[in-house]
Design an enzyme around this catalytic site. Structure first.
Site, PDB file in Angstrom:
ATOM      1  N   HIS A  17      30.459  18.015 -34.077  1.00 24.65           N
ATOM      2  CA  HIS A  17      31.281  17.513 -35.184  1.00 24.65           C
ATOM      3  C   HIS A  17      30.857  18.182 -36.492  1.00 24.65           C
ATOM      4  O   HIS A  17      31.679  18.627 -37.282  1.00 24.65           O
ATOM      5  CB  HIS A  17      31.109  15.991 -35.343  1.00 24.65           C
ATOM      6  N   LYS A  42      38.438   3.465 -27.496  1.00 22.00           N
ATOM      7  CA  LYS A  42      37.201   3.500 -26.723  1.00 22.00           C
ATOM      8  C   LYS A  42      36.291   2.327 -27.097  1.00 22.00           C
ATOM      9  O   LYS A  42      36.274   1.890 -28.240  1.00 22.00           O
ATOM     10  CB  LYS A  42      36.447   4.807 -27.020  1.00 22.00           C
ATOM     11  N   ARG A  91      38.151  21.636 -27.583  1.00 18.96           N
ATOM     12  CA  ARG A  91      37.053  22.227 -26.832  1.00 18.96           C
ATOM     13  C   ARG A  91      37.525  22.881 -25.551  1.00 18.96           C
ATOM     14  O   ARG A  91      37.435  24.075 -25.362  1.00 18.96           O
ATOM     15  CB  ARG A  91      36.001  21.159 -26.490  1.00 18.96           C
ATOM     16  N   SER A 129      30.271  13.299 -27.612  1.00 18.79           N
ATOM     17  CA  SER A 129      29.503  12.081 -27.887  1.00 18.79           C
ATOM     18  C   SER A 129      29.160  11.366 -26.587  1.00 18.79           C
ATOM     19  O   SER A 129      28.058  10.852 -26.428  1.00 18.79           O
ATOM     20  CB  SER A 129      30.304  11.142 -28.789  1.00 18.79           C
TER      21      SER A 129
HETATM   22  P1  ADP Z   1      38.249  10.843 -30.549  1.00 22.43           P
HETATM   23  O1  ADP Z   1      37.924   9.549 -29.894  1.00 22.43           O
HETATM   24  O2  ADP Z   1      39.307  10.719 -31.603  1.00 22.43           O
HETATM   25  O3  ADP Z   1      38.498  11.973 -29.614  1.00 22.43           O
HETATM   26  P2  ADP Z   1      35.660  12.044 -31.102  1.00 22.43           P
HETATM   27  O4  ADP Z   1      34.613  11.494 -32.003  1.00 22.43           O
HETATM   28  O5  ADP Z   1      35.345  12.121 -29.662  1.00 22.43           O
HETATM   29  O6  ADP Z   1      36.932  11.177 -31.400  1.00 22.43           O
HETATM   30  O7  ADP Z   1      36.071  13.494 -31.597  1.00 22.43           O
HETATM   31  C1  ADP Z   1      36.627  13.704 -32.855  1.00 22.43           C
HETATM   32  C2  ADP Z   1      37.168  15.115 -32.947  1.00 22.43           C
HETATM   33  O8  ADP Z   1      36.083  16.041 -32.879  1.00 22.43           O
HETATM   34  C3  ADP Z   1      38.103  15.501 -31.790  1.00 22.43           C
HETATM   35  O9  ADP Z   1      39.115  16.328 -32.305  1.00 22.43           O
HETATM   36  C4  ADP Z   1      37.222  16.274 -30.858  1.00 22.43           C
HETATM   37  O10 ADP Z   1      37.960  17.209 -30.112  1.00 22.43           O
HETATM   38  C5  ADP Z   1      36.305  16.977 -31.855  1.00 22.43           C
HETATM   39  N1  ADP Z   1      35.023  17.334 -31.249  1.00 22.43           N
HETATM   40  C6  ADP Z   1      34.165  16.547 -30.582  1.00 22.43           C
HETATM   41  N2  ADP Z   1      33.083  17.234 -30.159  1.00 22.43           N
HETATM   42  C7  ADP Z   1      33.263  18.513 -30.582  1.00 22.43           C
HETATM   43  C8  ADP Z   1      32.526  19.731 -30.441  1.00 22.43           C
HETATM   44  N3  ADP Z   1      31.409  19.778 -29.742  1.00 22.43           N
HETATM   45  N4  ADP Z   1      33.033  20.845 -31.006  1.00 22.43           N
HETATM   46  C9  ADP Z   1      34.204  20.802 -31.662  1.00 22.43           C
HETATM   47  N5  ADP Z   1      34.955  19.708 -31.818  1.00 22.43           N
HETATM   48  C10 ADP Z   1      34.506  18.577 -31.286  1.00 22.43           C
END
Ligand code: ADP
Length: 159
Positions: A17, A42, A91, A129
């Site tokens: 992130h 979630k 990703r 995450s």
């Molecule tokens: P959500 O539940 O909305 O998917 P996340 O916290 O899992 O929320 O992810 C938020 C955003 O960050 C999403 O667009 C996800 O694709 C992106 N993201 C998560 N991990 C990574 C990473 N390692 N590299 C790039 N983008 C990421």
């Protein structure tokens, strides 16, 4: 001003992130709001306040960003913040279908707001995450993947 919102659950905020925010804030946008979703689909390990705090602590050296919690429709929240762009990370192929659906729906809800996707830096391509939580729960070392504060918070949760 070229303003973007970067919405997500951030349960918890990872270096993936951070990498995305850093690149967006330094190269593309004047301001990036990290929007932490309260009403995530979630089940979260961390509360909204904890997720906000951990994101803030993971982002201390970046100036033109702000972390805020939100509930309700993202496009309405983006409009309030004067943001014309929704930033998301893409990703792997499996991200695509959901992101495509969301961005199409958001476009229907507000035509003035565009979704923009950044791909991760190579070293974070497989970082999520949920994977970090799984490793932490099994007692693995998560220090390459999250900030010190997140590491400590996760260890406390799973102690
Ligand atoms: P959500 O539940 O909305 O998917 P996340 O916290 O899992 O929320 O992810 C938020 C955003 O960050 C999403 O667009 C996800 O694709 C992106 N993201 C998560 N991990 C990574 C990473 N390692 N590299 C790039 N983008 C990421």
């Amino acid at each position: 001003m070229n303003i973007a919102v970067y919405p997500g659950t951030f349960d918890p905020f990872t270096n993936g992130h951070r990498d995305l925010v850093q690149r967006a804030a330094s190269n593309i946008f004047d301001k990036v709001y990290i929007c932490v979703a309260e009403n995530s689909k979630k089940d979260t390990v961390f509360s909204l306040d904890e997720r906000i705090e951990l994101a803030e602590k993971s982002l201390v050296n970046i100036d033109n960003i702000e972390v805020i919690g939100f509930s309700g429709l993202l496009v309405d929240f983006a409009k309030k913040l004067d943001a014309k762009v929704i930033l998301r990370g893409l990703r792997v192929v499996s991200d695509f279908e959901y992101e495509f659906q969301m961005s199409s729906m958001n476009k229907k809800l507000n035509q003035d707001i565009e979704s923009i996707f950044l791909t991760p830096s190579e070293s974070y391509a497989f970082l999520s995450s949920s994977l970090v939580k799984e490793i932490a729960q099994l007692g693995g070392d998560i220090s390459p993947f999250v900030s010190k504060e997140v590491k400590v918070a996760l260890e406390k949760k799973y102690k």
